[in-house]
Design a protein around this motif. Structure first.
Motif, short mmCIF file in Angstrom:
data_model
loop_
_atom_site.label_atom_id
_atom_site.label_comp_id
_atom_site.label_asym_id
_atom_site.label_seq_id
_atom_site.Cartn_x
_atom_site.Cartn_y
_atom_site.Cartn_z
N UNK A 420 -50.00 -10.90 -30.44
CA UNK A 420 -50.02 -10.55 -32.03
C UNK A 420 -51.64 -10.37 -32.33
N UNK A 421 -52.77 -10.79 -31.29
CA UNK A 421 -54.01 -10.46 -31.61
C UNK A 421 -54.14 -8.86 -31.24
N UNK A 422 -53.64 -8.52 -30.02
CA UNK A 422 -53.74 -6.99 -29.78
C UNK A 422 -52.95 -6.15 -30.56
N UNK A 423 -52.06 -6.53 -31.30
CA UNK A 423 -51.10 -5.65 -32.25
C UNK A 423 -51.96 -5.51 -33.21
N UNK A 424 -52.75 -6.84 -33.88
CA UNK A 424 -53.52 -6.52 -35.16
C UNK A 424 -54.80 -5.87 -34.81
N UNK A 425 -55.38 -6.01 -33.70
CA UNK A 425 -56.37 -5.28 -33.38
C UNK A 425 -56.30 -3.83 -33.43
N UNK A 426 -55.03 -3.25 -32.66
CA UNK A 426 -54.65 -1.98 -32.71
C UNK A 426 -54.28 -1.32 -34.05
N UNK A 427 -53.66 -2.07 -34.77
CA UNK A 427 -53.39 -1.96 -36.21
C UNK A 427 -54.84 -1.48 -36.90
N UNK A 428 -55.73 -2.48 -36.85
CA UNK A 428 -57.17 -2.43 -37.33
C UNK A 428 -57.83 -0.89 -36.96
N UNK A 429 -57.88 -0.81 -35.64
CA UNK A 429 -58.21 0.31 -35.12
C UNK A 429 -57.79 1.50 -35.61
N UNK A 430 -56.22 1.66 -35.70
CA UNK A 430 -55.70 2.83 -36.19
C UNK A 430 -56.05 3.04 -37.60
N UNK A 431 -56.10 2.09 -38.47
CA UNK A 431 -56.40 2.14 -39.74
C UNK A 431 -57.78 2.82 -39.98
N UNK A 432 -58.76 2.26 -39.14
CA UNK A 432 -60.32 2.84 -39.07
C UNK A 432 -60.26 4.25 -38.68
#
Length: 447
Positions: A420-432
Protein backbone atom coordinates in the motif's frame (compact mmCIF):
# COMPACT_ATOMS: atom_id res chain seq x y z
CA UNK A 1 3.97 -53.54 47.55
CA UNK A 2 1.50 -54.31 44.80
CA UNK A 3 -2.22 -54.80 45.04
CA UNK A 4 -4.94 -55.52 42.53
CA UNK A 5 -7.92 -53.23 42.99
CA UNK A 6 -11.13 -54.40 41.36
CA UNK A 7 -13.89 -52.05 40.25
CA UNK A 8 -17.31 -53.43 39.39
CA UNK A 9 -18.38 -51.50 36.31
CA UNK A 10 -21.43 -52.45 34.23
CA UNK A 11 -20.18 -53.35 30.73
CA UNK A 12 -21.34 -51.65 27.58
CA UNK A 13 -24.41 -53.61 26.52
CA UNK A 14 -23.47 -53.71 22.85
CA UNK A 15 -23.05 -56.88 20.82
CA UNK A 16 -24.51 -58.87 17.96
CA UNK A 17 -24.91 -58.54 14.23
CA UNK A 18 -27.56 -55.81 14.64
CA UNK A 19 -24.88 -53.59 16.14
CA UNK A 20 -23.12 -53.50 12.77
CA UNK A 21 -26.19 -52.10 11.06
CA UNK A 22 -26.77 -49.52 13.79
CA UNK A 23 -23.20 -48.23 13.64
CA UNK A 24 -23.20 -48.17 9.83
CA UNK A 25 -26.37 -46.04 9.79
CA UNK A 26 -25.33 -43.82 12.70
CA UNK A 27 -21.61 -43.13 13.10
CA UNK A 28 -22.20 -41.63 16.57
CA UNK A 29 -24.19 -44.58 17.91
CA UNK A 30 -21.53 -45.32 20.52
CA UNK A 31 -21.26 -41.77 21.89
CA UNK A 32 -24.20 -41.73 24.39
CA UNK A 33 -23.26 -45.17 25.76
CA UNK A 34 -19.60 -44.19 25.98
CA UNK A 35 -20.39 -40.99 27.89
CA UNK A 36 -22.61 -42.87 30.34
CA UNK A 37 -19.92 -45.49 30.76
CA UNK A 38 -17.44 -42.70 31.54
CA UNK A 39 -19.73 -41.27 34.22
CA UNK A 40 -20.10 -44.69 35.84
CA UNK A 41 -16.33 -45.09 35.86
CA UNK A 42 -15.83 -41.65 37.41
CA UNK A 43 -18.38 -42.33 40.15
CA UNK A 44 -16.96 -45.78 40.90
CA UNK A 45 -13.42 -44.42 41.17
CA UNK A 46 -13.68 -40.95 42.71
CA UNK A 47 -16.79 -41.70 44.74
CA UNK A 48 -14.90 -44.32 46.75
CA UNK A 49 -12.96 -42.27 49.31
CA UNK A 50 -11.44 -45.32 50.98
CA UNK A 51 -10.09 -46.51 47.65
CA UNK A 52 -8.57 -43.11 46.86
CA UNK A 53 -7.03 -42.95 50.32
CA UNK A 54 -5.53 -46.38 49.88
CA UNK A 55 -4.10 -45.43 46.49
CA UNK A 56 -2.48 -42.33 47.95
CA UNK A 57 -1.09 -44.09 51.00
CA UNK A 58 0.69 -46.71 48.89
CA UNK A 59 2.96 -44.03 47.36
CA UNK A 60 3.33 -45.73 44.00
CA UNK A 61 6.38 -45.04 41.84
CA UNK A 62 4.47 -44.93 38.57
CA UNK A 63 1.01 -45.11 37.08
CA UNK A 64 0.49 -47.08 33.85
CA UNK A 65 -2.74 -46.14 32.12
CA UNK A 66 -4.68 -46.66 28.92
CA UNK A 67 -5.26 -43.23 27.40
CA UNK A 68 -8.61 -44.26 25.96
CA UNK A 69 -10.02 -43.98 29.50
CA UNK A 70 -9.99 -40.31 30.62
CA UNK A 71 -10.59 -41.24 34.26
CA UNK A 72 -7.03 -42.56 34.32
CA UNK A 73 -5.71 -39.14 33.36
CA UNK A 74 -7.63 -37.50 36.20
CA UNK A 75 -6.36 -40.12 38.64
CA UNK A 76 -2.81 -39.44 37.45
CA UNK A 77 -3.21 -35.77 38.34
CA UNK A 78 -4.93 -36.65 41.64
CA UNK A 79 -2.08 -38.94 42.76
CA UNK A 80 0.57 -36.59 41.31
CA UNK A 81 2.97 -39.36 40.31
CA UNK A 82 4.92 -40.06 37.10
CA UNK A 83 2.76 -41.82 34.55
CA UNK A 84 3.21 -43.76 31.34
CA UNK A 85 0.32 -43.87 28.89
CA UNK A 86 -0.46 -46.74 26.56
CA UNK A 87 -2.43 -46.75 23.31
CA UNK A 88 -3.44 -50.19 22.09
CA UNK A 89 -5.13 -48.67 19.02
CA UNK A 90 -2.03 -46.92 17.72
CA UNK A 91 -2.29 -43.28 16.68
CA UNK A 92 -5.77 -41.79 16.77
CA UNK A 93 -4.93 -38.32 15.38
CA UNK A 94 -5.67 -36.60 18.67
CA UNK A 95 -4.13 -33.13 18.48
CA UNK A 96 -3.11 -33.33 22.14
CA UNK A 97 -1.19 -36.59 22.10
CA UNK A 98 0.09 -37.33 18.61
CA UNK A 99 1.20 -34.16 16.83
CA UNK A 100 2.34 -33.19 14.30
CA UNK A 101 -0.74 -34.26 12.34
CA UNK A 102 -0.99 -33.71 8.60
CA UNK A 103 -4.32 -34.88 7.11
CA UNK A 104 -2.85 -34.82 3.61
CA UNK A 105 -1.14 -38.19 4.18
CA UNK A 106 -2.19 -39.31 7.68
CA UNK A 107 -5.59 -41.03 7.36
CA UNK A 108 -8.14 -40.80 10.13
CA UNK A 109 -7.77 -43.87 12.36
CA UNK A 110 -11.47 -44.67 11.91
CA UNK A 111 -11.50 -44.39 8.12
CA UNK A 112 -10.62 -46.85 5.36
CA UNK A 113 -8.26 -44.38 3.68
CA UNK A 114 -4.62 -45.17 2.97
CA UNK A 115 -1.71 -42.72 2.93
CA UNK A 116 -2.44 -42.20 -0.79
CA UNK A 117 -5.56 -40.05 -0.88
CA UNK A 118 -7.38 -38.27 -3.67
CA UNK A 119 -8.38 -34.63 -3.30
CA UNK A 120 -11.85 -35.54 -2.04
CA UNK A 121 -10.45 -38.10 0.38
CA UNK A 122 -8.01 -35.52 1.74
CA UNK A 123 -10.89 -33.06 2.10
CA UNK A 124 -13.06 -35.58 3.94
CA UNK A 125 -10.08 -36.73 6.01
CA UNK A 126 -9.32 -33.16 7.10
CA UNK A 127 -12.94 -32.48 8.04
CA UNK A 128 -13.18 -35.82 9.87
CA UNK A 129 -10.03 -35.33 11.95
CA UNK A 130 -10.99 -31.74 12.78
CA UNK A 131 -14.54 -32.76 13.74
CA UNK A 132 -13.36 -35.59 15.99
CA UNK A 133 -10.96 -33.27 17.79
CA UNK A 134 -13.64 -30.62 18.28
CA UNK A 135 -15.98 -33.30 19.62
CA UNK A 136 -13.55 -33.90 22.47
CA UNK A 137 -15.46 -31.22 24.36
CA UNK A 138 -18.41 -33.61 24.56
CA UNK A 139 -16.17 -36.61 25.15
CA UNK A 140 -14.57 -34.84 28.12
CA UNK A 141 -17.87 -33.87 29.74
CA UNK A 142 -17.79 -36.78 32.26
CA UNK A 143 -14.33 -35.58 33.36
CA UNK A 144 -15.48 -32.00 33.77
CA UNK A 145 -18.53 -33.14 35.74
CA UNK A 146 -16.37 -35.35 37.97
CA UNK A 147 -13.90 -32.53 38.66
CA UNK A 148 -16.71 -30.36 40.01
CA UNK A 149 -18.61 -33.17 41.75
CA UNK A 150 -15.58 -34.57 43.60
CA UNK A 151 -13.66 -31.32 44.09
CA UNK A 152 -10.75 -32.28 41.86
CA UNK A 153 -8.28 -29.95 40.17
CA UNK A 154 -10.71 -27.96 38.02
CA UNK A 155 -8.01 -25.59 36.76
CA UNK A 156 -6.27 -28.38 34.86
CA UNK A 157 -7.75 -29.14 31.46
CA UNK A 158 -7.72 -32.66 30.10
CA UNK A 159 -5.57 -31.45 27.20
CA UNK A 160 -2.85 -30.22 29.54
CA UNK A 161 -2.89 -33.51 31.46
CA UNK A 162 -1.51 -35.24 28.37
CA UNK A 163 1.59 -33.05 28.56
CA UNK A 164 2.30 -34.49 32.01
CA UNK A 165 2.58 -38.05 30.74
CA UNK A 166 6.20 -39.11 31.06
CA UNK A 167 5.89 -41.32 28.00
CA UNK A 168 3.23 -42.58 25.64
CA UNK A 169 3.80 -46.12 24.42
CA UNK A 170 1.98 -46.78 21.17
CA UNK A 171 1.26 -50.31 19.99
CA UNK A 172 2.35 -49.86 16.40
CA UNK A 173 4.59 -51.38 13.76
CA UNK A 174 5.49 -49.35 10.70
CA UNK A 175 5.53 -52.51 8.61
CA UNK A 176 1.77 -52.59 9.16
CA UNK A 177 1.00 -48.94 9.96
CA UNK A 178 1.67 -45.91 7.78
CA UNK A 179 4.92 -44.10 8.71
CA UNK A 180 4.64 -40.71 10.38
CA UNK A 181 6.82 -38.38 12.48
CA UNK A 182 6.54 -38.63 16.26
CA UNK A 183 7.94 -36.70 19.20
CA UNK A 184 10.57 -38.27 21.49
CA UNK A 185 8.07 -38.82 24.33
CA UNK A 186 5.93 -40.98 22.04
CA UNK A 187 7.47 -44.45 21.80
CA UNK A 188 6.21 -46.71 18.99
CA UNK A 189 6.63 -50.27 20.26
CA UNK A 190 6.18 -53.20 17.91
CA UNK A 191 5.11 -56.60 19.12
CA UNK A 192 3.19 -55.90 22.32
CA UNK A 193 0.46 -58.23 21.03
CA UNK A 194 2.82 -60.75 19.42
CA UNK A 195 2.80 -64.13 21.18
CA UNK A 196 4.34 -67.47 20.33
CA UNK A 197 1.72 -70.21 19.95
CA UNK A 198 1.02 -72.63 22.77
CA UNK A 199 0.10 -76.31 22.29
CA UNK A 200 -3.55 -76.79 21.36
CA UNK A 201 -5.99 -78.72 23.56
CA UNK A 202 -5.91 -82.43 22.70
CA UNK A 203 -9.30 -82.62 20.97
CA UNK A 204 -8.67 -79.47 18.93
CA UNK A 205 -5.16 -80.60 18.04
CA UNK A 206 -6.49 -83.91 16.72
CA UNK A 207 -9.05 -82.08 14.60
CA UNK A 208 -6.37 -79.77 13.17
CA UNK A 209 -3.93 -82.59 12.45
CA UNK A 210 -6.65 -84.52 10.61
CA UNK A 211 -6.79 -81.73 8.01
CA UNK A 212 -3.77 -83.17 6.18
CA UNK A 213 -2.08 -81.09 3.49
CA UNK A 214 -5.27 -79.07 2.88
CA UNK A 215 -4.88 -77.42 6.28
CA UNK A 216 -7.58 -75.54 8.14
CA UNK A 217 -9.44 -72.22 8.14
CA UNK A 218 -10.21 -70.02 11.15
CA UNK A 219 -13.30 -67.79 11.34
CA UNK A 220 -13.82 -65.29 14.15
CA UNK A 221 -15.54 -61.91 14.19
CA UNK A 222 -14.38 -60.86 17.64
CA UNK A 223 -15.98 -60.22 21.00
CA UNK A 224 -18.70 -57.82 19.88
CA UNK A 225 -20.02 -60.25 17.26
CA UNK A 226 -20.14 -63.58 19.14
CA UNK A 227 -22.61 -65.10 16.70
CA UNK A 228 -24.12 -64.55 13.28
CA UNK A 229 -27.82 -64.58 12.52
CA UNK A 230 -29.28 -67.98 11.62
CA UNK A 231 -29.60 -67.03 7.95
CA UNK A 232 -26.04 -65.73 7.62
CA UNK A 233 -24.61 -68.64 9.61
CA UNK A 234 -26.39 -71.17 7.38
CA UNK A 235 -24.95 -69.51 4.28
CA UNK A 236 -21.42 -69.58 5.73
CA UNK A 237 -21.86 -73.24 6.71
CA UNK A 238 -22.85 -74.20 3.15
CA UNK A 239 -19.72 -72.55 1.75
CA UNK A 240 -17.48 -74.28 4.30
CA UNK A 241 -19.07 -77.69 3.65
CA UNK A 242 -17.85 -77.55 0.03
CA UNK A 243 -14.20 -76.92 0.96
CA UNK A 244 -11.48 -79.57 1.38
CA UNK A 245 -10.05 -77.70 4.38
CA UNK A 246 -11.15 -78.21 7.96
CA UNK A 247 -12.78 -75.15 9.57
CA UNK A 248 -12.67 -73.87 13.14
CA UNK A 249 -15.42 -71.31 13.65
CA UNK A 250 -15.98 -69.19 16.73
CA UNK A 251 -19.73 -68.86 17.21
CA UNK A 252 -21.58 -69.24 20.52
CA UNK A 253 -24.45 -71.04 18.80
CA UNK A 254 -23.36 -74.39 17.33
CA UNK A 255 -26.86 -75.32 16.14
CA UNK A 256 -26.34 -74.16 12.55
CA UNK A 257 -28.26 -75.44 9.56
CA UNK A 258 -26.20 -77.19 6.87
CA UNK A 259 -23.05 -77.53 8.98
CA UNK A 260 -20.54 -79.85 7.29
CA UNK A 261 -18.48 -82.59 8.93
CA UNK A 262 -15.34 -80.55 8.22
CA UNK A 263 -16.47 -77.67 10.46
CA UNK A 264 -16.09 -77.38 14.23
CA UNK A 265 -18.05 -74.58 15.92
CA UNK A 266 -16.85 -73.45 19.35
CA UNK A 267 -17.97 -70.62 21.68
CA UNK A 268 -14.31 -69.70 22.24
CA UNK A 269 -11.11 -70.57 20.40
CA UNK A 270 -7.39 -70.17 21.20
CA UNK A 271 -7.03 -67.86 18.22
CA UNK A 272 -3.34 -66.99 18.55
CA UNK A 273 -2.36 -70.64 19.00
CA UNK A 274 -4.39 -71.66 15.95
CA UNK A 275 -2.87 -68.92 13.80
CA UNK A 276 0.58 -70.08 14.84
CA UNK A 277 -0.07 -73.65 13.74
CA UNK A 278 1.77 -74.66 10.53
CA UNK A 279 -1.44 -76.03 8.98
CA UNK A 280 -3.30 -72.69 9.22
CA UNK A 281 -4.24 -71.69 5.66
CA UNK A 282 -6.71 -68.80 6.02
CA UNK A 283 -8.07 -66.43 8.65
CA UNK A 284 -11.51 -64.89 8.08
CA UNK A 285 -11.48 -61.92 10.43
CA UNK A 286 -13.18 -58.66 11.34
CA UNK A 287 -9.70 -57.07 11.58
CA UNK A 288 -9.75 -55.96 15.20
CA UNK A 289 -6.50 -54.72 16.73
CA UNK A 290 -5.47 -58.01 18.34
CA UNK A 291 -6.59 -60.14 15.40
CA UNK A 292 -4.73 -57.95 12.90
CA UNK A 293 -1.49 -58.08 14.88
CA UNK A 294 -1.75 -61.81 15.51
CA UNK A 295 -2.34 -62.71 11.86
CA UNK A 296 0.48 -60.37 10.84
CA UNK A 297 2.89 -62.01 13.29
CA UNK A 298 2.03 -65.55 12.20
CA UNK A 299 1.82 -64.77 8.48
CA UNK A 300 -1.56 -66.29 7.56
CA UNK A 301 -3.53 -65.06 4.51
CA UNK A 302 -6.78 -63.24 5.30
CA UNK A 303 -10.29 -62.61 4.12
CA UNK A 304 -10.92 -59.25 5.77
CA UNK A 305 -14.52 -58.48 6.73
CA UNK A 306 -14.31 -55.17 8.66
CA UNK A 307 -17.41 -54.29 10.64
CA UNK A 308 -16.90 -50.83 12.17
CA UNK A 309 -14.59 -48.16 13.62
CA UNK A 310 -10.84 -48.84 13.15
CA UNK A 311 -11.34 -52.22 11.48
CA UNK A 312 -11.69 -50.70 8.01
CA UNK A 313 -8.24 -49.15 8.25
CA UNK A 314 -6.71 -52.40 9.50
CA UNK A 315 -8.35 -54.32 6.65
CA UNK A 316 -6.93 -51.96 4.05
CA UNK A 317 -3.44 -52.27 5.49
CA UNK A 318 -3.56 -56.07 5.49
CA UNK A 319 -5.06 -56.26 2.00
CA UNK A 320 -3.50 -53.34 0.09
CA UNK A 321 -0.36 -52.36 1.99
CA UNK A 322 0.81 -55.91 2.73
CA UNK A 323 -1.09 -57.89 0.07
CA UNK A 324 -2.08 -60.64 2.51
CA UNK A 325 -5.56 -61.31 1.14
CA UNK A 326 -8.82 -59.79 -0.03
CA UNK A 327 -11.55 -57.69 1.57
CA UNK A 328 -15.25 -58.49 1.65
CA UNK A 329 -18.02 -56.04 2.52
CA UNK A 330 -20.28 -57.42 5.24
CA UNK A 331 -23.24 -55.80 3.50
CA UNK A 332 -22.35 -57.80 0.39
CA UNK A 333 -21.97 -60.99 2.38
CA UNK A 334 -23.74 -63.18 -0.16
CA UNK A 335 -22.97 -66.84 -0.71
CA UNK A 336 -21.38 -66.27 -4.11
CA UNK A 337 -19.28 -63.31 -2.91
CA UNK A 338 -18.12 -65.12 0.23
CA UNK A 339 -17.34 -68.36 -1.60
CA UNK A 340 -15.50 -66.58 -4.41
CA UNK A 341 -13.35 -64.51 -2.04
CA UNK A 342 -12.41 -67.50 0.12
CA UNK A 343 -11.44 -69.58 -2.93
CA UNK A 344 -9.44 -66.70 -4.45
CA UNK A 345 -7.30 -66.29 -1.34
CA UNK A 346 -6.85 -70.04 -0.80
CA UNK A 347 -5.84 -70.73 -4.39
CA UNK A 348 -3.60 -67.72 -5.07
CA UNK A 349 -0.07 -68.40 -3.78
CA UNK A 350 0.86 -64.70 -3.76
CA UNK A 351 -1.21 -64.11 -0.63
CA UNK A 352 0.60 -66.86 1.28
CA UNK A 353 3.96 -65.54 0.07
CA UNK A 354 3.14 -61.93 1.02
CA UNK A 355 1.87 -63.00 4.44
CA UNK A 356 5.07 -64.90 5.23
CA UNK A 357 7.20 -61.97 4.03
CA UNK A 358 5.29 -59.55 6.28
CA UNK A 359 5.64 -61.91 9.24
CA UNK A 360 9.40 -62.22 8.72
CA UNK A 361 9.75 -58.43 8.57
CA UNK A 362 7.81 -57.68 11.77
CA UNK A 363 9.78 -60.36 13.62
CA UNK A 364 13.08 -58.71 12.65
CA UNK A 365 13.33 -56.49 15.73
CA UNK A 366 16.26 -55.58 18.03
CA UNK A 367 14.10 -56.29 21.08
CA UNK A 368 10.89 -58.14 21.87
CA UNK A 369 7.90 -55.77 22.08
CA UNK A 370 7.06 -56.67 25.67
CA UNK A 371 10.71 -56.19 26.67
CA UNK A 372 10.74 -52.78 24.97
CA UNK A 373 7.57 -51.79 26.81
CA UNK A 374 9.06 -52.82 30.15
CA UNK A 375 12.30 -50.97 29.38
CA UNK A 376 10.50 -47.66 28.91
CA UNK A 377 8.30 -48.19 31.97
CA UNK A 378 11.36 -48.90 34.12
CA UNK A 379 13.17 -45.96 32.49
CA UNK A 380 10.40 -43.63 33.65
CA UNK A 381 10.62 -45.07 37.18
CA UNK A 382 14.42 -44.77 37.33
CA UNK A 383 14.31 -41.15 36.21
CA UNK A 384 11.27 -40.12 38.26
CA UNK A 385 9.41 -39.45 35.04
CA UNK A 386 10.87 -38.41 31.72
CA UNK A 387 9.42 -35.01 30.92
CA UNK A 388 12.75 -34.10 29.31
CA UNK A 389 11.41 -35.88 26.22
CA UNK A 390 8.67 -33.24 25.93
CA UNK A 391 9.07 -30.01 24.01
CA UNK A 392 8.18 -27.61 26.81
CA UNK A 393 8.26 -24.67 24.44
CA UNK A 394 5.79 -26.25 22.02
CA UNK A 395 3.41 -27.42 24.73
CA UNK A 396 3.12 -23.89 26.13
CA UNK A 397 2.08 -22.47 22.80
CA UNK A 398 -1.56 -21.75 22.09
CA UNK A 399 -3.05 -23.28 18.96
CA UNK A 400 -2.64 -20.13 16.88
CA UNK A 401 0.98 -19.78 17.99
CA UNK A 402 1.67 -23.43 17.14
CA UNK A 403 0.25 -22.89 13.65
CA UNK A 404 2.22 -19.61 13.37
CA UNK A 405 -0.97 -17.73 12.61
CA UNK A 406 0.25 -14.73 14.63
CA UNK A 407 3.52 -14.69 12.68
CA UNK A 408 1.72 -15.17 9.36
CA UNK A 409 -0.72 -12.38 10.20
CA UNK A 410 2.13 -9.98 11.06
CA UNK A 411 4.03 -10.90 7.90
CA UNK A 412 0.89 -10.58 5.82
CA UNK A 413 0.07 -7.22 7.40
CA UNK A 414 3.63 -6.06 6.79
CA UNK A 415 3.52 -7.09 3.14
CA UNK A 416 0.13 -5.43 2.66
CA UNK A 417 1.38 -2.27 4.38
CA UNK A 418 4.50 -2.15 2.22
CA UNK A 419 2.48 -2.74 -0.95
CA UNK A 420 0.00 0.00 0.00
CA UNK A 421 2.82 2.41 0.86
CA UNK A 422 4.62 1.67 -2.41
CA UNK A 423 1.36 2.19 -4.28
CA UNK A 424 0.69 5.52 -2.54
CA UNK A 425 4.26 6.69 -3.08
CA UNK A 426 4.13 5.72 -6.75
CA UNK A 427 0.81 7.46 -7.13
CA UNK A 428 2.16 10.59 -5.46
CA UNK A 429 5.29 10.55 -7.63
CA UNK A 430 3.21 10.08 -10.77
CA UNK A 431 1.04 13.04 -9.86
CA UNK A 432 4.08 15.17 -9.18
CA UNK A 433 5.76 14.16 -12.44
CA UNK A 434 2.58 14.68 -14.42
CA UNK A 435 2.02 18.10 -12.91
CA UNK A 436 5.61 19.18 -13.55
CA UNK A 437 6.17 17.77 -17.04
CA UNK A 438 2.70 17.92 -18.53
CA UNK A 439 1.14 21.09 -17.15
CA UNK A 440 -0.69 21.94 -20.40
CA UNK A 441 -2.51 18.63 -20.50
CA UNK A 442 -3.67 19.02 -16.95
CA UNK A 443 -4.74 22.58 -17.71
CA UNK A 444 -6.68 21.52 -20.82
CA UNK A 445 -8.40 18.81 -18.86
CA UNK A 446 -9.50 21.27 -16.22
CA UNK A 447 -10.83 23.65 -18.88
Amino acid sequence: MSKKLNLTIPPLNLSGEMLIHKVRTNAFYFVPQWLEYGREMMDALFGDKSLLGELRSEKYDLMFLDIIAPEGLLLMDYLNIPSVGYSNFGFDNNWDISPPINPSYMPDAFSAYSEYMTFWERLINTVSITTMNLMKIQYQSPCDEAKVKYNLNTSLSLESVFTRLSLLIVNIDFVFDYPRPVFPWVKPVSGVLFHSPKPLPKELDQFVESSGDAGFIILSFGTLIPELTAETAAMVARVFARLPQKVIWRNINSNISGLGNNTKVLPWIPQNDLLGHPKARLFITHCGVSSSHEVLYHGVPVVAVPLFVDQFGHARKLVERLGMGEELDFFNFTESAFSGTVLNVLNNPKYFKNAKRAAATVRDQPMDGKEALMFWVEYAIRNNGSLHFHSQGMERLSWYQYLLLDVVSVLFSTVVTVVVLVYLICKLVCRHVTKKWFPSKRKNKTE
